[in-house]
Design a protein around this motif. Sequence first.
Motif, mmCIF file in Angstrom:
data_model
loop_
_atom_site.group_PDB
_atom_site.id
_atom_site.type_symbol
_atom_site.label_atom_id
_atom_site.label_comp_id
_atom_site.label_asym_id
_atom_site.label_seq_id
_atom_site.Cartn_x
_atom_site.Cartn_y
_atom_site.Cartn_z
ATOM 1 N N HIS A 74 -15.405 -22.617 1.351
ATOM 2 C CA HIS A 74 -14.917 -23.726 0.507
ATOM 3 C C HIS A 74 -14.670 -24.982 1.328
ATOM 4 C CE1 HIS A 74 -13.051 -25.922 -2.715
ATOM 5 N NE2 HIS A 74 -11.977 -26.125 -1.989
ATOM 6 N N HIS A 76 -15.363 -29.661 1.141
ATOM 7 C CA HIS A 76 -15.814 -30.853 0.391
ATOM 8 C C HIS A 76 -16.450 -31.843 1.367
ATOM 9 C CE1 HIS A 76 -13.031 -30.083 -3.158
ATOM 10 N NE2 HIS A 76 -12.479 -29.316 -2.234
ATOM 11 N N HIS A 229 -11.708 -24.718 -8.233
ATOM 12 C CA HIS A 229 -10.365 -24.463 -7.692
ATOM 13 C C HIS A 229 -9.548 -23.672 -8.708
ATOM 14 C CE1 HIS A 229 -11.645 -28.147 -5.527
ATOM 15 N NE2 HIS A 229 -10.992 -27.620 -4.511
ATOM 16 N N HIS A 268 -8.530 -21.088 -3.210
ATOM 17 C CA HIS A 268 -7.070 -20.975 -3.104
ATOM 18 C C HIS A 268 -6.468 -19.729 -3.738
ATOM 19 C CE1 HIS A 268 -7.391 -24.817 -1.256
ATOM 20 N NE2 HIS A 268 -7.915 -25.349 -2.336
ATOM 21 N N ASP A 319 -11.592 -25.980 3.451
ATOM 22 C CA ASP A 319 -11.171 -26.970 2.455
ATOM 23 C C ASP A 319 -10.955 -28.361 3.053
ATOM 24 O OD1 ASP A 319 -10.602 -27.874 -0.127
ATOM 25 O OD2 ASP A 319 -8.459 -27.504 0.084
HETATM 26 ZN ZN ZN Z 1 -10.996 -27.827 -2.304
#
Ligand code: ZN
Length: 432
Positions: A74, A76, A229, A268, A319
């Motif tokens: 995960h 971005h 998420h 998460h 993340d």
């Molecule tokens: Zn994220």
Amino acid sequence: MLHAYRAALLHCLADPTQVPVDEAYAYFEDGLLVVADGKILAAGDASELLPRYPNIAINEYRDALITPGFIDTHIHYPQLGVIGSYGTQLLEWLETYTFPAEGRFADAEHARDIAERFLDELLRNGTTTALVFGSVHRQSVDAFFEAALARDLRMIAGKVLMDRNAPDYLTDTPESGYADSRALIERWHGKGRLHYAVTPRFAPTSSPEQLELAGKLFGEYPDLYMHTHLSENLKEIEWVKALFPERKGYLDVYDHHKLIGPRAVFAHGVHLCDEECQRLGESGSAVAFCPTSNLFIGSGLFDLPRVEGFGVRVGLGTDVGGGTSFSQLTTLSEAYKVLQLQGKNLDPFKALYLATLGGARALYLDERIGNFATGKDADFVVLDYKATPLMDFRLSQARNLKEKLFALMMLGDDRAVKETFAAGRSVHRRDH
Ligand code: ZN
Ligand code: GUN
């Protein structure tokens, strides 16, 4: 073309929480990794393998450990420029830093620049596969996949779907989001080593209509991913309850719209109830454990043994930009501390598993990556035991492999990554 790499060699064979730990990995003190045409041909003791390949060209590394490439479940890419932003928790952090940064990806030139920097950073940290959020703009995903294809990386990414509760410059509509995603799937899914993920940002930023179309799309092509998420922050969870009063809980919003199952990855899951863990496990979904992010934006402590106890597949995620490091070593060090704060533990071999074979399993890619089984992609990393004076000294004090591996994880980061290989090609060399 045959090529071999000689150093200490370590890879996982199974989940150390499912089998006795010493059956869960293979270690060769003087190991040899033999690669042919971008795939693993053999991995074992140098003394056993060398006679089989008498004239093979060899890269030899001293004071080094070769492991499979790390897998980040995960991250971005448009948030590269806001990593380490001060003073907020999730919802305020999104509005203050993240949304403005993602707005710039309307510009394809900017997207191409950040995609290259982002991939450089992953490879500098030994990460060879990642599940990646783009921005809402389809050109952000074109830029990312173009850059990943040029380096022949195994990468998964998707365009964000977001049609409400976000700035106008960052929203799509149910129909445009569906059509843009479809066009990207047609162009990229299955090309080279690329895979597409249907990517609703999270329940609060998609209308039920958009989630419905996202679920439809997820079922329309084989081997697609779904990436979103889930249950990260307490205010977020309250907001989801207010927006979807007819649903049983947060996960049920996704479940209702068929956004669950194999290849669905939820980042998460810090505050899941038992029923949600149960549903994630039985559906074959995965959770990305993102310790640096959960600590940095103050979300909470993920209880890994509890969630895994329900049969949920769990991978490790950085993340970035909510997380503060691209390094899976640093991320494992924070994971260890997150479990310590809950009176629990993270065995170093389990930690390696999370960053490699466990990540591959969470992504249903364990037939292709995650360890050195013959025929898998030759994605691997050369770790330097002497990366810093302190690491050199500390690791020299270690009495066995377990101690050495643990200290490497607690102290290591990008400085410990000497070289990274993808599909048998060197894609990062620290000293060059
Ligand atoms: Zn994220
Ligand atoms: N929830 C919705 N969007 C985001 C994001 O960009 N980062 C994190 N950590 N959580 C989110």
